[in-house]
Write an enzyme that holds these catalytic residues in place. Structure first.
Site, PDB file in Angstrom:
ATOM      1  N   ARG A  92       0.824  -1.212   0.000  1.00  0.00           N
ATOM      2  CA  ARG A  92       0.000   0.000   0.000  1.00  0.00           C
ATOM      3  C   ARG A  92       0.855   1.258   0.000  1.00  0.00           C
ATOM      4  O   ARG A  92       0.388   2.332  -0.372  1.00  0.00           O
ATOM      5  CB  ARG A  92      -0.981  -0.042   1.169  1.00  0.00           C
ATOM      6  CG  ARG A  92      -2.131  -0.930   0.793  1.00  0.00           C
ATOM      7  CD  ARG A  92      -2.890  -1.500   1.947  1.00  0.00           C
ATOM      8  NE  ARG A  92      -3.931  -2.373   1.413  1.00  0.00           N
ATOM      9  CZ  ARG A  92      -3.709  -3.621   1.007  1.00  0.00           C
ATOM     10  NH1 ARG A  92      -2.493  -4.143   1.092  1.00  0.00           N
ATOM     11  NH2 ARG A  92      -4.692  -4.351   0.522  1.00  0.00           N
ATOM     12  N   ASP A 116      -6.995  -3.568   4.204  1.00  0.00           N
ATOM     13  CA  ASP A 116      -6.205  -4.779   4.419  1.00  0.00           C
ATOM     14  C   ASP A 116      -6.455  -5.277   5.820  1.00  0.00           C
ATOM     15  O   ASP A 116      -7.422  -4.870   6.474  1.00  0.00           O
ATOM     16  CB  ASP A 116      -4.722  -4.536   4.121  1.00  0.00           C
ATOM     17  CG  ASP A 116      -4.101  -3.493   5.019  1.00  0.00           C
ATOM     18  OD1 ASP A 116      -4.747  -3.101   6.018  1.00  0.00           O
ATOM     19  OD2 ASP A 116      -2.981  -3.062   4.747  1.00  0.00           O
TER      20      ASP A 116
END
Ligand code: EPU
Length: 431
Positions: A92, A116
């Site tokens: 990310r 996530d």
């Protein structure tokens, strides 16, 4: 998928050297997009996340050579502007290419990171900041699409001191026309490290590492060399493992000043912590009895990092007494607790609090690493468990820690990858 088998009972002893900070190296690599020429970044940890960032930068035209802990990045020809989903889905942190790509090429198309295991990963602070600097940003088909013929300086007050939002805006502002002020900026040491690199490239940045960062835009930047700051989260992981296992570990290269409150907590747990004096690096952590219970709260730097929350919970699972942990940064960062409970930890989670009643020992069970730091926490738990704990999805640990099990073995931990032979490390390699 690799699996680690960890036999509990060892008390960690010896020296370990921490690598460069993952959360610095990734941003330093992204920063090279801003200047034509070949930049060299040293102290880059040899971990999966850095390899994925290299792949992402290559995708837009940067020529990347990763050799040992050195990355050479030649950003002379940046012809692409897209960060595809396959790569953003893996790290990310790739959202930090948004600002520099936009600044360098006038447009950027970056896959939306999505949520996530630790919670939602919204990016509206990145978007609003870039809009204030003159970009138009839309979201289409799972991508953020940003365009700007020229960015201009702006005063941006962040609702929350987000680490990557601060970095993205800093990276966009260095080549913008005029002055940008980022207020309520994140103060993590990795941001000051990024600013130091940008300054060596010719940028004008003041106040990085404080809540107000002022950037005077310049016309161009040049490639530069830089050493990433040592990884404070890795250092803290070894320090907490020493306390949990009642060991004696010297953490070479650790910067104690980046771990101030965390080390104070370890002292509250009964640890004897020796910090290198005179501005040197390194620390030694010794623990002679089961850790004492303590309460802690995660907060943006200089508070206790959310990344330490799982690591401290594993340590406190075998503490003498009851501890309370409060998670203030990521809303789902207790999801791994079920795995610790399966190992016999007595932990009750209510909302963003966890109550940990220490038990004398944990008991080995098959568990799964859900993310980088929870993976490291499960290894610490396995070290203080009776029997052999098998940890699945070790790739999460590999994303963030260089040579994790090699270093653990050098400290006396009994660990095997995939049931294969134990690798005896070359001490010269471990420094
Ligand atoms: N947030 C928003 N809106 C935004 C951005 C963030 O609401 O636009 C919220 C998040 O939802 C979260 C909080 O702000 O609740 C903090 O998020 P931040 O943006 O500061 O985190 P990050 O930049 O995504 C970095 C590290 C994380 C670390 C956090 C907090 C990198 C690549 N990642 O994430 O590290 O936990 O800061 O310190 O720098 C790790 O290394 O394993 C890791 C997860």
């Amino acid at each position: 998928m690799d699996r680690l088998s960890v036999t509990g009972g060892a008390s960690l002893r010896g020296s370990v050297r921490v690598a460069g900070a993952k959360n610095s190296a990734l941003k330093l690599m992204a920063a090279t997009l801003l200047a034509p020429g070949c930049s060299v970044i040293r102290n880059v940890p040899r971990i999966r996340d850095c390899a994925v960032m290299a792949e992402l930068l290559e995708h837009v035209g940067v020529r990347v050579e990763l050799r040992g802990d050195t990355a050479e990045l030649d950003a002379t020809d940046v012809h692409g502007f897209e960060a595809p989903h396959e790569l953003v889905g893996q790290i990310r942190a790739s959202i930090v290419v948004l600002g520099p790509l936009l600044s360098r090429t006038g447009r950027a198309r970056v896959s939306l990171p999505g949520g996530d295991e630790i919670g939602a990963r919204p990016v509206e602070l990145h978007v609003r900041g870039l809009e204030r600097m003159g970009a138009s940003v839309t979201s289409e088909h799972g991508f953020l699409v940003a365009e700007a013929s020229a960015l201009h300086g702006a005063t941006i007050t962040l609702d929350y001191p987000s680490v990557t939002a601060t970095e993205n805006l800093l990276l966009a502002a260095v080549l913008a026309r005029g002055t940008t002020v980022i207020d309520n900026a994140a103060r993590e040491p990795e941001i000051a490290d990024l600013a130091d690199f940008l300054v060596s490239m010719g940028a004008e940045v003041h106040g990085a590492g404080s809540s107000t960062v002022v950037i005077d835009g310049v016309d161009g930047l040049r490639a530069a060399d830089h050493d990433a700051v040592p990884d404070r989260i890795e250092a803290g992981t070894w320090a907490a493992a020493a306390v949990a296992t009642q060991g004696d570990v010297t953490v070479e290269n650790a910067r104690a000043e980046h771990l101030d409150l965390f080390l104070t907590k370890l002292e509250d747990a009964g640890a004897d912590v020796a910090r290198a004096s005179g501005g040197g690096a390194g620390l030694r952590v010794r623990q002679h009895a089961p850790p004492r219970a303590l309460d802690f709260v995660t907060l943006p730097y200089p508070g206790i990092a959310t990344d330490f929350q799982p690591i401290l919970l594993a340590m406190l699972s075998v503490a003498d007494g009851t501890s309370i942990a409060t998670e203030n940064v990521f809303e789902e960062r207790f999801t791994y607790v079920g795995e610790l409970q399966r190992m016999g930890a007595d932990i009750v989670v209510q909302g963003h609090h966890a109550v940990i009643r220490g038990v004398p020992r944990l008991s080995a069970a098959p568990v799964r690493a859900p993310d980088i730091r929870a993976g490291a926490a499960l290894v610490i738990a396995a070290l203080v468990a009776d029997g052999v704990t098998e940890i699945e999805d070790v790739y999460h640990i590999d994303r963030g820690y260089e040579d994790f099990e090699t270093k653990l073995i050098a400290l006396g931990g009994e660990v095997r990858r995939d049931g294969g032979p134990v690798v005896i490390p070359d001490p010269a390699e471990l420094g």
